[in-house]
Structures are given as C-alpha cells and as structure tokens.
Design a protein around this motif. Structure first.
Motif, PDB file in Angstrom:
ATOM      1  N   LEU A 170      25.495  27.324   1.784  1.00  0.00           N
ATOM      2  CA  LEU A 170      25.872  25.870   1.236  1.00  0.00           C
ATOM      3  C   LEU A 170      25.340  25.763  -0.061  1.00  0.00           C
ATOM      4  N   ARG A 171      24.038  26.197  -0.564  1.00  0.00           N
ATOM      5  CA  ARG A 171      23.328  25.826  -1.676  1.00  0.00           C
ATOM      6  C   ARG A 171      24.444  26.443  -2.842  1.00  0.00           C
ATOM      7  N   LEU A 172      24.808  27.689  -2.545  1.00  0.00           N
ATOM      8  CA  LEU A 172      25.665  28.475  -3.797  1.00  0.00           C
ATOM      9  C   LEU A 172      26.934  27.873  -3.792  1.00  0.00           C
ATOM     10  N   GLY A 173      27.710  27.307  -2.552  1.00  0.00           N
ATOM     11  CA  GLY A 173      28.637  26.439  -2.689  1.00  0.00           C
ATOM     12  C   GLY A 173      28.795  25.421  -3.433  1.00  0.00           C
ATOM     13  N   TYR A 174      27.723  24.614  -3.113  1.00  0.00           N
ATOM     14  CA  TYR A 174      27.379  23.264  -3.734  1.00  0.00           C
ATOM     15  C   TYR A 174      27.222  23.385  -5.236  1.00  0.00           C
ATOM     16  N   LEU A 175      26.382  24.608  -5.751  1.00  0.00           N
ATOM     17  CA  LEU A 175      26.256  24.912  -7.275  1.00  0.00           C
ATOM     18  C   LEU A 175      27.616  25.099  -7.805  1.00  0.00           C
ATOM     19  N   ALA A 176      28.438  26.020  -7.166  1.00  0.00           N
ATOM     20  CA  ALA A 176      29.607  26.344  -7.654  1.00  0.00           C
ATOM     21  C   ALA A 176      30.733  25.384  -7.791  1.00  0.00           C
ATOM     22  N   LEU A 177      30.546  24.184  -6.801  1.00  0.00           N
ATOM     23  CA  LEU A 177      31.548  23.032  -7.010  1.00  0.00           C
ATOM     24  C   LEU A 177      30.867  22.182  -8.176  1.00  0.00           C
ATOM     25  N   LEU A 178      29.419  22.184  -8.222  1.00  0.00           N
ATOM     26  CA  LEU A 178      29.000  21.356  -9.473  1.00  0.00           C
ATOM     27  C   LEU A 178      29.653  21.665 -10.830  1.00  0.00           C
ATOM     28  N   TRP A 179      29.386  23.192 -10.767  1.00  0.00           N
ATOM     29  CA  TRP A 179      29.985  23.804 -11.951  1.00  0.00           C
ATOM     30  C   TRP A 179      31.571  23.634 -12.579  1.00  0.00           C
ATOM     31  N   LEU A 180      32.258  23.703 -11.432  1.00  0.00           N
ATOM     32  CA  LEU A 180      33.529  23.474 -11.518  1.00  0.00           C
ATOM     33  C   LEU A 180      33.670  21.980 -12.015  1.00  0.00           C
ATOM     34  N   PHE A 181      32.903  20.908 -11.630  1.00  0.00           N
ATOM     35  CA  PHE A 181      32.889  19.676 -12.092  1.00  0.00           C
ATOM     36  C   PHE A 181      32.726  19.644 -13.501  1.00  0.00           C
ATOM     37  N   VAL A 182      31.480  20.144 -13.702  1.00  0.00           N
ATOM     38  CA  VAL A 182      31.211  20.000 -15.310  1.00  0.00           C
ATOM     39  C   VAL A 182      32.082  20.970 -16.069  1.00  0.00           C
ATOM     40  N   LEU A 183      32.876  21.955 -15.742  1.00  0.00           N
ATOM     41  CA  LEU A 183      33.771  22.530 -16.725  1.00  0.00           C
ATOM     42  C   LEU A 183      35.030  21.605 -16.845  1.00  0.00           C
ATOM     43  N   ALA A 184      35.373  21.053 -15.724  1.00  0.00           N
ATOM     44  CA  ALA A 184      36.666  20.016 -15.769  1.00  0.00           C
ATOM     45  C   ALA A 184      36.400  18.943 -16.774  1.00  0.00           C
TER      46      ALA A 184
ATOM     47  N   MET B 158      19.975  25.559  11.661  1.00  0.00           N
ATOM     48  CA  MET B 158      20.835  26.359  10.843  1.00  0.00           C
ATOM     49  C   MET B 158      19.902  27.861  10.362  1.00  0.00           C
ATOM     50  N   SER B 159      20.687  28.819  10.095  1.00  0.00           N
ATOM     51  CA  SER B 159      19.633  29.872   9.568  1.00  0.00           C
ATOM     52  C   SER B 159      19.753  29.832   8.253  1.00  0.00           C
ATOM     53  N   GLU B 160      18.579  30.797   7.638  1.00  0.00           N
ATOM     54  CA  GLU B 160      18.361  30.642   6.373  1.00  0.00           C
ATOM     55  C   GLU B 160      19.812  31.027   5.399  1.00  0.00           C
ATOM     56  N   LEU B 161      20.796  32.017   6.183  1.00  0.00           N
ATOM     57  CA  LEU B 161      21.672  32.401   5.328  1.00  0.00           C
ATOM     58  C   LEU B 161      22.813  31.412   5.191  1.00  0.00           C
ATOM     59  N   VAL B 162      23.022  30.628   6.190  1.00  0.00           N
ATOM     60  CA  VAL B 162      23.839  29.327   5.998  1.00  0.00           C
ATOM     61  C   VAL B 162      23.339  28.250   5.073  1.00  0.00           C
ATOM     62  N   VAL B 163      22.118  28.132   5.076  1.00  0.00           N
ATOM     63  CA  VAL B 163      21.452  27.357   4.268  1.00  0.00           C
ATOM     64  C   VAL B 163      21.840  27.735   2.468  1.00  0.00           C
ATOM     65  N   THR B 164      21.622  29.050   2.398  1.00  0.00           N
ATOM     66  CA  THR B 164      21.819  29.719   1.208  1.00  0.00           C
ATOM     67  C   THR B 164      23.179  29.728   0.561  1.00  0.00           C
TER      68      THR B 164
END
Length: 162
Positions: free
Chosen positions: A9-23, A1-7
């Motif tokens: 995925l990390r940002l998407g996971y971080l956003a999902l984690l914040w949505l869970f915390v806010l809920a 995987m390229s560096e862009l895809v990994v980055t």
C-alpha cells in the motif's frame, strides 16, 4: 493487516504520488513553452541566411477588385496581421494547423472558418465555446460577411478588406 500488505500500500501510494507530480510538471511545461508554431508559406524548408530565387508566378487572371482581397486582424495580440484571400477557406483558432493561429484563451482550437461561396465570403462558427460575433451579434449558422464588417473571435477583431 500483514507487513507485506502495508508495504505494498505504501509503494502504491508513492507511485500514485509520483504520477501526480509528473502530470503536474507536464502541464507546467506546456504552459511555459506554449504552442509550437509551424512555419508556413514559401521558403519554409530552406536554411536561414540563404535566399533562393523565386520561381516565376504562373499566369492567372486578374483578381476581382469588387470583393475583399485580404483578411486583416485589427485588434488583439496579432493586430496588423494580414492574410491574402484565395480560393480556399481560412481556418481560425488556437490549433497550429489553423491558417490564422490565435494565442487567445477565449478562442477554441478550431474556432471559425472563413470560406468563399458564389463570389462572396462567408463565416461559420465551428462549435466554439465562446462563440463568434459578426457585427456585434453571435452567429449560429454560416453568414455572409461583407467588407469592413468586424468579426470578433475571443479578444481578436478581424475584418475583410479590399
């Protein structure tokens, strides 16, 4: 995987984690502050500390002394609460729009309804999860309630009285 895809995925996971915390914070906030109680009855719009003169009551016929005149909570968190009976139905449940708002985990939002029919009072369960007990028996259809018959909704016991 390229560096862009990994980055990404990390940002998407971080956003999902914040949505869970806010809920989770939203649920905690609702549990801490509870249900908002809306004021009912005469004088709910007037500022505190002032008393406005009451208007004269319109002339009505004398109430029927043979039937019940009030709904009384005899057991539970709201013990001692009295609601006068009138020509309209009384909705019981956890929802702030109910006539009798119960703070009870075992009652539904719109649990039951007391209503007048042909000069007597009836009760119907509104599809509640835990059911409505009248005189110790669970009801499945509207049933007539006589004065003094205990009605259990969750941990609350209600009676019709004269």
């Amino acid at each position: 995987m390229s560096e862009l895809v990994v980055t990404l995925l990390r940002l998407g996971y971080l956003a999902l984690l914040w949505l869970f915390v806010l809920a989770a914070l939203g649920v905690l906030r609702k549990d801490i502050f509870g249900t908002r109680v809306t004021p009912r009855g005469p004088g709910r719009d007037r500022p505190r500390g002032r008393t406005a003169p009451r208007p004269a009551a319109p002339h009505t016929r004398a109430p029927d002394r043979t039937g019940p005149s009030r709904l009384v909570v005899t057991q539970g968190p709201l013990a001692g609460t009295t609601i006068p009976l009138g020509p309209s139905s009384i909705l019981v449940g956890r929802s702030p729009s109910c006539s009798l708002v119960l703070d009870d985990d075992y009652s539904s939002n719109r649990h039951a309804r007391f209503f007048p029919k042909d000069g007597t009072w009836w009760i119907e369960d509104l599809g509640s999860t835990n059911g409505t007990m009248v005189g110790g028996a669970r009801i499945t259809e509207p049933i007539e309630v006589s004065t003094g018959t205990p009605v259990r909704i969750g941990q609350t016991l209600i009676e019709l009285r004269r």
